[in-house]
Design a protein around this motif. Structure first.
Motif, PDB file in Angstrom:
ATOM      1  N   TYR A 176      -1.073   4.690  -0.527  1.00 26.30           N
ATOM      2  CA  TYR A 176      -1.070   3.085  -0.381  1.00 26.30           C
ATOM      3  C   TYR A 176      -2.451   2.823  -0.317  1.00 26.30           C
ATOM      4  CZ  TYR A 176       4.022   2.949  -0.669  1.00 26.30           C
ATOM      5  OH  TYR A 176       5.316   3.187  -1.070  1.00 26.30           O
ATOM      6  N   ASP A 177      -3.360   3.413   0.420  1.00 27.00           N
ATOM      7  CA  ASP A 177      -4.412   2.864   0.792  1.00 27.00           C
ATOM      8  C   ASP A 177      -5.687   3.179  -0.267  1.00 27.00           C
ATOM      9  OD1 ASP A 177      -4.644   5.602   1.132  1.00 27.00           O
ATOM     10  OD2 ASP A 177      -5.816   5.683   2.950  1.00 27.00           O
ATOM     11  N   TYR A 178      -5.252   3.883  -1.354  1.00 24.36           N
ATOM     12  CA  TYR A 178      -6.099   4.095  -2.614  1.00 24.36           C
ATOM     13  C   TYR A 178      -6.528   2.711  -3.202  1.00 24.36           C
ATOM     14  CZ  TYR A 178      -8.074   5.969  -6.948  1.00 24.36           C
ATOM     15  OH  TYR A 178      -8.649   6.470  -7.995  1.00 24.36           O
ATOM     16  N   LEU A 179      -7.816   2.692  -3.443  1.00 24.84           N
ATOM     17  CA  LEU A 179      -8.674   1.572  -3.931  1.00 24.84           C
ATOM     18  C   LEU A 179      -8.485   1.606  -5.433  1.00 24.84           C
ATOM     19  CD1 LEU A 179     -11.414   1.066  -1.317  1.00 24.84           C
ATOM     20  CD2 LEU A 179      -8.985  -0.059  -1.407  1.00 24.84           C
ATOM     21  N   GLY A 180      -8.271   2.685  -6.202  1.00 22.70           N
ATOM     22  CA  GLY A 180      -8.394   2.814  -7.666  1.00 22.70           C
ATOM     23  C   GLY A 180      -7.357   1.799  -8.440  1.00 22.70           C
ATOM     24  N   ASP A 181      -7.533   1.961  -9.785  1.00 14.93           N
ATOM     25  CA  ASP A 181      -6.717   1.244 -10.356  1.00 14.93           C
ATOM     26  C   ASP A 181      -5.683   1.910 -11.339  1.00 14.93           C
ATOM     27  OD1 ASP A 181      -7.855   1.850 -12.663  1.00 14.93           O
ATOM     28  OD2 ASP A 181      -8.901  -0.150 -12.958  1.00 14.93           O
ATOM     29  N   LEU A 182      -4.767   1.286 -12.204  1.00 19.38           N
ATOM     30  CA  LEU A 182      -3.718   2.277 -12.752  1.00 19.38           C
ATOM     31  C   LEU A 182      -4.331   2.965 -13.890  1.00 19.38           C
ATOM     32  CD1 LEU A 182      -1.072  -0.861 -13.051  1.00 19.38           C
ATOM     33  CD2 LEU A 182      -1.089   0.968 -11.507  1.00 19.38           C
ATOM     34  N   ARG A 183      -5.531   2.802 -14.151  1.00 13.94           N
ATOM     35  CA  ARG A 183      -6.046   3.834 -15.180  1.00 13.94           C
ATOM     36  C   ARG A 183      -6.439   5.258 -14.472  1.00 13.94           C
ATOM     37  NH1 ARG A 183     -11.605   1.083 -17.109  1.00 13.94           N
ATOM     38  NH2 ARG A 183     -11.614   0.559 -14.829  1.00 13.94           N
ATOM     39  N   THR A 184      -6.238   5.249 -13.406  1.00 11.71           N
ATOM     40  CA  THR A 184      -6.431   6.565 -12.754  1.00 11.71           C
ATOM     41  C   THR A 184      -5.012   7.553 -13.248  1.00 11.71           C
ATOM     42  OG1 THR A 184      -7.678   5.722 -10.881  1.00 11.71           O
ATOM     43  CG2 THR A 184      -6.166   7.877 -10.465  1.00 11.71           C
ATOM     44  N   VAL A 185      -3.735   6.667 -13.094  1.00 12.96           N
ATOM     45  CA  VAL A 185      -2.602   7.391 -13.546  1.00 12.96           C
ATOM     46  C   VAL A 185      -2.744   7.854 -15.099  1.00 12.96           C
ATOM     47  CG1 VAL A 185      -0.114   7.151 -13.822  1.00 12.96           C
ATOM     48  CG2 VAL A 185      -1.224   6.022 -12.002  1.00 12.96           C
ATOM     49  N   ASP A 186      -3.034   6.989 -15.899  1.00 13.90           N
ATOM     50  CA  ASP A 186      -3.319   7.223 -17.169  1.00 13.90           C
ATOM     51  C   ASP A 186      -4.184   8.302 -17.565  1.00 13.90           C
ATOM     52  OD1 ASP A 186      -1.518   5.034 -17.623  1.00 13.90           O
ATOM     53  OD2 ASP A 186      -3.095   3.663 -18.023  1.00 13.90           O
ATOM     54  N   GLU A 190     -10.422  13.510  -5.065  1.00 17.81           N
ATOM     55  CA  GLU A 190     -10.216  12.300  -4.053  1.00 17.81           C
ATOM     56  C   GLU A 190     -11.463  11.537  -4.377  1.00 17.81           C
ATOM     57  OE1 GLU A 190      -8.184  10.966  -2.294  1.00 17.81           O
ATOM     58  OE2 GLU A 190      -6.328  12.731  -1.900  1.00 17.81           O
ATOM     59  N   TYR A 191     -11.784  10.271  -3.719  1.00 17.67           N
ATOM     60  CA  TYR A 191     -12.836   9.349  -3.705  1.00 17.67           C
ATOM     61  C   TYR A 191     -12.934   8.667  -2.246  1.00 17.67           C
ATOM     62  CZ  TYR A 191     -15.570   8.811  -7.798  1.00 17.67           C
ATOM     63  OH  TYR A 191     -16.448   9.027  -8.888  1.00 17.67           O
ATOM     64  N   VAL A 192     -13.931   8.796  -1.872  1.00 19.52           N
ATOM     65  CA  VAL A 192     -14.311   8.481  -0.490  1.00 19.52           C
ATOM     66  C   VAL A 192     -15.622   7.318  -0.468  1.00 19.52           C
ATOM     67  CG1 VAL A 192     -14.950   8.401   1.846  1.00 19.52           C
ATOM     68  CG2 VAL A 192     -13.473  10.090   0.878  1.00 19.52           C
ATOM     69  N   THR A 193     -15.443   5.929  -0.287  1.00 18.89           N
ATOM     70  CA  THR A 193     -16.622   5.060  -0.391  1.00 18.89           C
ATOM     71  C   THR A 193     -17.395   4.794   0.837  1.00 18.89           C
ATOM     72  OG1 THR A 193     -15.273   3.955  -2.305  1.00 18.89           O
ATOM     73  CG2 THR A 193     -17.072   2.640  -1.288  1.00 18.89           C
ATOM     74  N   LYS A 194     -18.571   4.903   0.718  1.00 17.01           N
ATOM     75  CA  LYS A 194     -19.527   4.620   1.782  1.00 17.01           C
ATOM     76  C   LYS A 194     -19.674   3.030   2.088  1.00 17.01           C
ATOM     77  CE  LYS A 194     -23.096   8.314   0.659  1.00 17.01           C
ATOM     78  NZ  LYS A 194     -24.306   8.408   0.550  1.00 17.01           N
ATOM     79  N   PRO A 195     -19.668   2.766   3.379  1.00 18.65           N
ATOM     80  CA  PRO A 195     -19.798   3.627   4.702  1.00 18.65           C
ATOM     81  C   PRO A 195     -18.236   4.266   4.918  1.00 18.65           C
ATOM     82  CG  PRO A 195     -19.580   1.130   5.213  1.00 18.65           C
ATOM     83  CD  PRO A 195     -19.595   1.004   3.646  1.00 18.65           C
ATOM     84  N   LEU A 196     -18.458   5.464   4.990  1.00 17.71           N
ATOM     85  CA  LEU A 196     -17.036   6.357   5.354  1.00 17.71           C
ATOM     86  C   LEU A 196     -16.918   6.658   6.672  1.00 17.71           C
ATOM     87  CD1 LEU A 196     -18.201   9.469   6.047  1.00 17.71           C
ATOM     88  CD2 LEU A 196     -18.753   9.247   3.360  1.00 17.71           C
ATOM     89  N   TYR A 253       4.256   2.651  -9.053  1.00 15.49           N
ATOM     90  CA  TYR A 253       4.947   3.567  -8.176  1.00 15.49           C
ATOM     91  C   TYR A 253       4.299   4.993  -7.982  1.00 15.49           C
ATOM     92  CZ  TYR A 253       8.986   6.183  -6.273  1.00 15.49           C
ATOM     93  OH  TYR A 253       9.781   6.907  -5.501  1.00 15.49           O
ATOM     94  N   ILE A 254       3.676   5.581  -9.245  1.00 16.85           N
ATOM     95  CA  ILE A 254       3.118   6.866  -9.335  1.00 16.85           C
ATOM     96  C   ILE A 254       1.778   6.721  -8.394  1.00 16.85           C
ATOM     97  CG2 ILE A 254       2.042   8.606 -10.670  1.00 16.85           C
ATOM     98  CD1 ILE A 254       3.995   7.642 -13.006  1.00 16.85           C
ATOM     99  N   LEU A 255       1.269   5.662  -8.686  1.00 14.41           N
ATOM    100  CA  LEU A 255      -0.319   5.661  -7.896  1.00 14.41           C
ATOM    101  C   LEU A 255      -0.118   5.702  -6.320  1.00 14.41           C
ATOM    102  CD1 LEU A 255      -3.162   5.237  -8.644  1.00 14.41           C
ATOM    103  CD2 LEU A 255      -2.752   2.636  -8.138  1.00 14.41           C
ATOM    104  N   ASP A 256       0.927   4.709  -6.132  1.00 18.91           N
ATOM    105  CA  ASP A 256       1.130   4.905  -4.457  1.00 18.91           C
ATOM    106  C   ASP A 256       1.743   5.977  -4.032  1.00 18.91           C
ATOM    107  OD1 ASP A 256       0.569   1.999  -4.386  1.00 18.91           O
ATOM    108  OD2 ASP A 256       2.401   1.463  -4.623  1.00 18.91           O
TER     109      ASP A 256
END
Length: 226
Positions: free
Chosen positions: A185-195, A98-104, A177-180
């Protein structure tokens, strides 16, 4: 039973702030101000989950994550002050969950930690005991995956991804669909995460990774070869 957290953060005030929230939820918290100390604590203590800042003195979060993944699949949440996608992709390639971005928000961080622990233990989304596809064996109760009798060490997110693909056996699933579904749904990454995760999952499954097919311009599907 208390869960054990290793919090790795060089900012003392931030470390105390996060620690207070976890302790309120009955977590046992071990603190480290840099990567070197974190690895020493990890070697000597039973840890259920790690919260790991990226930018630290002596040894950065990337290096710590890489060292941990050489020997353990403990869930790792990385903290970053930067929201760049490349940072997220780098972390996932190294094995972060997982990733959390500051300010958290400490409350959100605690909630994500609890969710990762539940998925790790197989207490979320359990729908049966065993799944068998060729030499691929998934035991949902024990939360284990093996290929030809050999245990495969998957991160919580890789395990979630595999189960999601299996659940939709034979169906083409888009990256969106996989990413969501798997990251939220609140994840800020892009589709490369799935790949990136598909690539790592296939590699860990070896020959049985062939069941995860790529459908050009559409996405992925899990299906045994006919």
């Amino acid at each position: 039973m208390k869960r054990s957290l290793l919090l790795v953060e060089d900012d003392l005030l931030m470390r105390e702030f996060i620690t207070d929230y976890f302790k309120k939820e009955q977590w046992e918290v071990h603190e480290a101000e840099n990567g070197r100390i974190a690895l020493e604590i990890f070697e000597q203590t039973s840890i259920d989950l790690m919260v790991l800042d990226i930018m630290m003195p002596e040894m950065d979060g990337w290096s710590v994550c890489r060292r941990i993944r050489e020997k353990s699949d403990v869930p790792i949440i990385m903290i970053t002050a930067r929201a760049e996608d490349d940072d997220h992709i780098m972390g996932f390639e190294l094995g972060a969950d997982e990733y959390v971005t500051k300010p958290l928000s400490p409350r959100v961080l605690v909630a994500r930690a609890a969710a990762l622990i539940k998925r790790k233990e197989g207490t979320v989304g359990r729908e049966g005991d065993r799944l068998v596809y060729g030499d691929l064996y998934v035991n949902r109760t024990a939360h284990t995956v093996s290929v030809a009798g050999n245990k495969v060490n998957l991160s919580p997110k890789e395990y979630d991804l595999l189960l999601f693909l299996i659940k939709h056996y034979g169906k083409v699933l888009s990256r969106d669909y996989i990413l969501d579904a798997v990251w939220g749904y609140d994840y800020l990454g892009d589709l490369r995460t799935v790949d990136t995760h598909i690539k790592k999952l296939r590699a860990k499954l070896g020959d049985e990774g062939r069941y995860i097919g790529t459908v050009i311009r559409s996405g992925y599907k899990f299906e045994m070869e006919s």
